[in-house]
Design an enzyme around this catalytic site. Sequence first.
Site, short mmCIF file in Angstrom:
data_model
loop_
_atom_site.label_atom_id
_atom_site.label_comp_id
_atom_site.label_asym_id
_atom_site.label_seq_id
_atom_site.Cartn_x
_atom_site.Cartn_y
_atom_site.Cartn_z
N LYS A 224 0.85 -1.20 0.00
CA LYS A 224 0.00 0.00 0.00
C LYS A 224 0.88 1.25 0.00
O LYS A 224 1.74 1.40 0.86
CB LYS A 224 -0.91 -0.02 1.23
CG LYS A 224 -1.85 -1.21 1.25
CD LYS A 224 -2.67 -1.29 2.51
CE LYS A 224 -1.82 -1.58 3.73
NZ LYS A 224 -2.58 -1.84 4.95
N THR A 260 -7.75 2.60 8.48
CA THR A 260 -7.92 2.25 7.05
C THR A 260 -7.28 0.89 6.72
O THR A 260 -7.85 0.12 5.94
CB THR A 260 -7.29 3.31 6.11
OG1 THR A 260 -6.39 4.10 6.83
CG2 THR A 260 -8.31 4.18 5.46
#
Length: 545
Positions: A224, A260
């Site tokens: 990510k 998140t």
Amino acid sequence: MAVDFLTRAFSTSPPFESIAHLRTLVVCSAPVQQRKALALKVMREDLIMRIPHVLTVAGSDSGAGAGIQADLKACAARGVYCSTVITAVTAQNTVGIQGVCAVPEEFVAEQLKSVLSDMRVDVVKTGMLPSINIVKVICQSLKEFPVRALVVDPVMVSTSGDVLAGPSILDIFREELLPIADIVTPNLKEASALLGGVQLQTVDDMRSAAKSIHDIGPRHVLVKGGDLPASLDAVDVFFDGENFIELRSSRIKTWNTHGTGCTLASSIAAELAKGSPMLSAVEVAKRYVRTALDNSKDIVIGNGPHGPFDHLFKLKSNVQNPCSQWVFDPNDLFLYAVTDSGMNKKWGRSVTDAVKTAIQGGATIVQLREKDAKTGKFLEAAKACHNICRLHGVHLLINDRIDVALACDADGVHIGQSDMPVAVVRTLLGPEKIIGVSCKTPEQAQQAWVDGADYIGCGGVYPTNTKVNNLTVGLEGLKTVCLASKLPVVAIGGISVSNARSVMELGVPNLKGVAVVSAMFDTESILVETQKLHAVLMETRAVVK
Ligand SMILES: Cc1ncc(COP(=O)(O)OP(=O)(O)O)c(N)n1
Ligand SMILES: Cc1nc(C(=O)O)sc1CCOP(=O)(O)O
Ligand SMILES: [Mg+2]
């Protein structure tokens, strides 16, 4: 029973039209003396409604933005059941972590056994694992009670910068946990730690990291890139051992990002539990997180720099089918049929017949553009067309009318520049629905991407009689918009068998197909004309490739 059923299913001839049809065929094809028993079994299977199940093995966040609490909310939002094994209890808020109390490994083992020995868990997702022994206990439990997939979020540092698992954990991650994972989802810091502290500053670095982590053993890796410089787009790198896929989106400007990582991993687990393939699961999970962040920009909870976001934003708006799994593929834009009520009337056809024939001729996506239809009739037609499209595995979009799309649970909408803004439509329809936007300029194309659309329609490529006062942008205008667009593009306006080749021969990679109204529907034979269009497009595809 399941294997027996599938074996019969795939040897069934002629092809089945629906699951109900298939079940009937299977029962009827059995020897007479077995039919009654088989019918009873099939009925019982129909009656048992299994809900996909994710088990999260993670830490508790007292502030409820991350950890177990985020996982529970994400799974609820994504329509799957979530059971929980708690590995640590943290005293935590939006400012930071004030305390951590690890759960003894024997008690983690006991929780795992309680859940796994009793419930049919589809997917296990791990988060905060505060000790080597806890990792060992998990690996042991998964040997004893195998599940369909393991999602590992290698949590090490919280958003506030607090350490949640020290470097001592890295060896056991590499030696035992990652090799049995179906996907591991490190952020840049975690990827760097897993690889002994390598610097990760660019997308190329992320690709190398994804490859090196894949070498450790997980089947898929998602590195990510949220921590790349904020001036850049958000890029995550997905690697399946063969292909790298860069998953790009514009950044959502919000401070409310606490949790998140946990949410993304549990949403991936949720999609896998529903049966999605890995890349689709990642794409849908990313879209869900993005939509939740976008809908939570104005929330104020706590005094810290990174607040939680609203996982259940959909409860404020319409609820859609949480189990839908069918992800948009840009190649579906290849031959895009756009209906016209006037043309169907002229040729004495129902819209359902027109749609069915267009699909038989090779249309790969359908838009209902029924400008003259009254709402009730439009909805009726939309429902009927949706059934036809579903049966053929073709997406159905609704032109302009978000209300009709919601009411018939269509796959998405196509909207123009003066319709409802894309971001609002996204909130109404949720993360999985397809949103197409008409764009005539590079600026509009850029905005469509920022707002979260899935594709753009660009035209009029040629003059058209179907849409009055439509500005013609020509092949040059189309090319300029395609080159500026980060989204896939479908060309529209005056396109027919005679010029579709010139459009596709522009050869711009994100130009995925042509959208056609009159060349398909203002004709004597929809079937023949659609087949001709399809053939031309197939020829150009072969040449352009
Ligand atoms: C695929 C596709 N592209 C463009 C349009 C035009 O949409 P819009 O600008 O909203 O105009 P109307 O279709 O509503 O007249 C489209 N429908 N489909
Ligand atoms: C609905 C529509 N939108 C356009 C645009 O330029 O955005 S042109 C158009 C009409 C396309 O119909 P035909 O294939 O019959 O030319
Ligand atoms: Mg419109």
